[in-house]
Design an enzyme around this catalytic site. Structure first.
Site, PDB file in Angstrom:
ATOM      1  CG  HIS A  98      -8.815  40.443  13.212  1.00 23.89           C
ATOM      2  ND1 HIS A  98      -9.554  42.365  14.365  1.00 23.89           N
ATOM      3  CD2 HIS A  98      -9.291  41.152  12.072  1.00 23.89           C
ATOM      4  CE1 HIS A  98     -10.123  42.774  13.377  1.00 23.89           C
ATOM      5  NE2 HIS A  98     -10.155  42.297  11.871  1.00 23.89           N
ATOM      6  CG  HIS A 127      -8.697  38.823   7.711  1.00 18.45           C
ATOM      7  ND1 HIS A 127      -9.871  38.351   8.003  1.00 18.45           N
ATOM      8  CD2 HIS A 127      -9.066  40.216   8.235  1.00 18.45           C
ATOM      9  CE1 HIS A 127     -11.171  39.894   9.102  1.00 18.45           C
ATOM     10  NE2 HIS A 127      -9.902  40.968   8.563  1.00 18.45           N
TER      11      HIS A 127
HETATM   12  P1  5GP Z   1     -12.680  43.251  10.110  1.00 15.40           P
HETATM   13  O1  5GP Z   1     -13.290  43.982   9.091  1.00 15.40           O
HETATM   14  O2  5GP Z   1     -12.501  44.043  11.565  1.00 15.40           O
HETATM   15  O3  5GP Z   1     -10.727  43.091   9.480  1.00 15.40           O
HETATM   16  O4  5GP Z   1     -12.854  41.776  10.429  1.00 15.40           O
HETATM   17  C1  5GP Z   1     -13.031  41.108  11.088  1.00 15.40           C
HETATM   18  C2  5GP Z   1     -13.800  39.436  11.196  1.00 15.40           C
HETATM   19  O5  5GP Z   1     -14.367  39.446  11.936  1.00 15.40           O
HETATM   20  C3  5GP Z   1     -14.907  39.235   9.517  1.00 15.40           C
HETATM   21  O6  5GP Z   1     -14.000  38.850   8.785  1.00 15.40           O
HETATM   22  C4  5GP Z   1     -16.471  39.233  11.134  1.00 15.40           C
HETATM   23  O7  5GP Z   1     -16.621  37.934   9.600  1.00 15.40           O
HETATM   24  C5  5GP Z   1     -15.285  38.435  11.572  1.00 15.40           C
HETATM   25  N1  5GP Z   1     -16.465  38.164  12.925  1.00 15.40           N
HETATM   26  C6  5GP Z   1     -17.096  39.119  13.589  1.00 15.40           C
HETATM   27  N2  5GP Z   1     -17.578  38.630  13.759  1.00 15.40           N
HETATM   28  C7  5GP Z   1     -17.204  37.532  15.127  1.00 15.40           C
HETATM   29  C8  5GP Z   1     -17.713  36.500  15.747  1.00 15.40           C
HETATM   30  O8  5GP Z   1     -18.760  36.521  16.173  1.00 15.40           O
HETATM   31  N3  5GP Z   1     -17.204  35.360  15.721  1.00 15.40           N
HETATM   32  C9  5GP Z   1     -16.348  35.095  14.434  1.00 15.40           C
HETATM   33  N4  5GP Z   1     -15.690  33.857  14.457  1.00 15.40           N
HETATM   34  N5  5GP Z   1     -15.554  36.140  14.168  1.00 15.40           N
HETATM   35  C10 5GP Z   1     -16.402  36.987  13.745  1.00 15.40           C
END
Ligand code: 5GP
Ligand code: ZN
Length: 144
Positions: A106, A108
């Site tokens: 993903h 951001h």
């Molecule tokens: P990472 O730490 O992997 O770069 O980011 C994961 C992101 O996914 C975090 O910003 C977290 O808030 C978001 N996230 C985690 N679980 C969910 C979910 O069930 N739904 C949504 N919309 N965002 C999520």
């Protein structure tokens, strides 16, 4: 009308892609979707993910990555026009060491507001320290 594709039943973002878990979806194309981050770093924080499951930047199909990039630009444009954002940070965390917590690739899209710089939870720009040019060049040569 686009179809979901996510294939990993235990992946929360695959579940969001196919609609079996809820999310506030805001945009999509044939290979990617965009939805609101459930715990936004700043108001308007969006995640852009490929429909097809991929673990991280090294795993994602180049065409899916390109579609994510295109959708990211759409989201940034909307943030500027509709949220009156002054700027946007793009972030991808690939690997646990980089802070990745959800292992479906993903991007951001973190919306920034001039008046919140230094007050929001984004610690940018990072502190710069004087460089060791020989070390920079040594590492650069490893990456050529
Ligand atoms: P990472 O730490 O992997 O770069 O980011 C994961 C992101 O996914 C975090 O910003 C977290 O808030 C978001 N996230 C985690 N679980 C969910 C979910 O069930 N739904 C949504 N919309 N965002 C999520
Ligand atoms: Zn997935």
């Amino acid at each position: 009308m686009f179809l979901g594709v996510g294939t990993e039943s235990d992946c929360i973002f695959c579940q969001i892609v196919v609609g079996s878990s809820p999310a506030t979806k805001i945009a999509e194309n044939d290979r990617a979707i965009a939805f609101m981050d459930i715990n936004p770093a700043t108001p308007g924080h969006v995640l852009v993910v490929p429909r097809s499951h991929a673990v991280d930047l090294l795993d994602v199909e180049p065409d899916d990555l390109a579609s994510c990039a295109r959708l990211t630009q759409t989201v940034a444009q909307r943030a500027k026009e509709r949220l009156e954002a002054d700027g946007v940070n793009l972030l991808n965390c690939s690997g646990a060491a980089a802070g990745q917590t959800v292992f479906h690739f993903h991007l951001h899209v973190i919306v920034r507001f001039r008046d919140d710089v230094g007050k929001d939870r984004i610690g940018l720009p990072w502190e710069t320290v004087p460089s060791n040019l020989a070390e920079v060049q040594r590492i650069g040569e490893l990456l050529v």
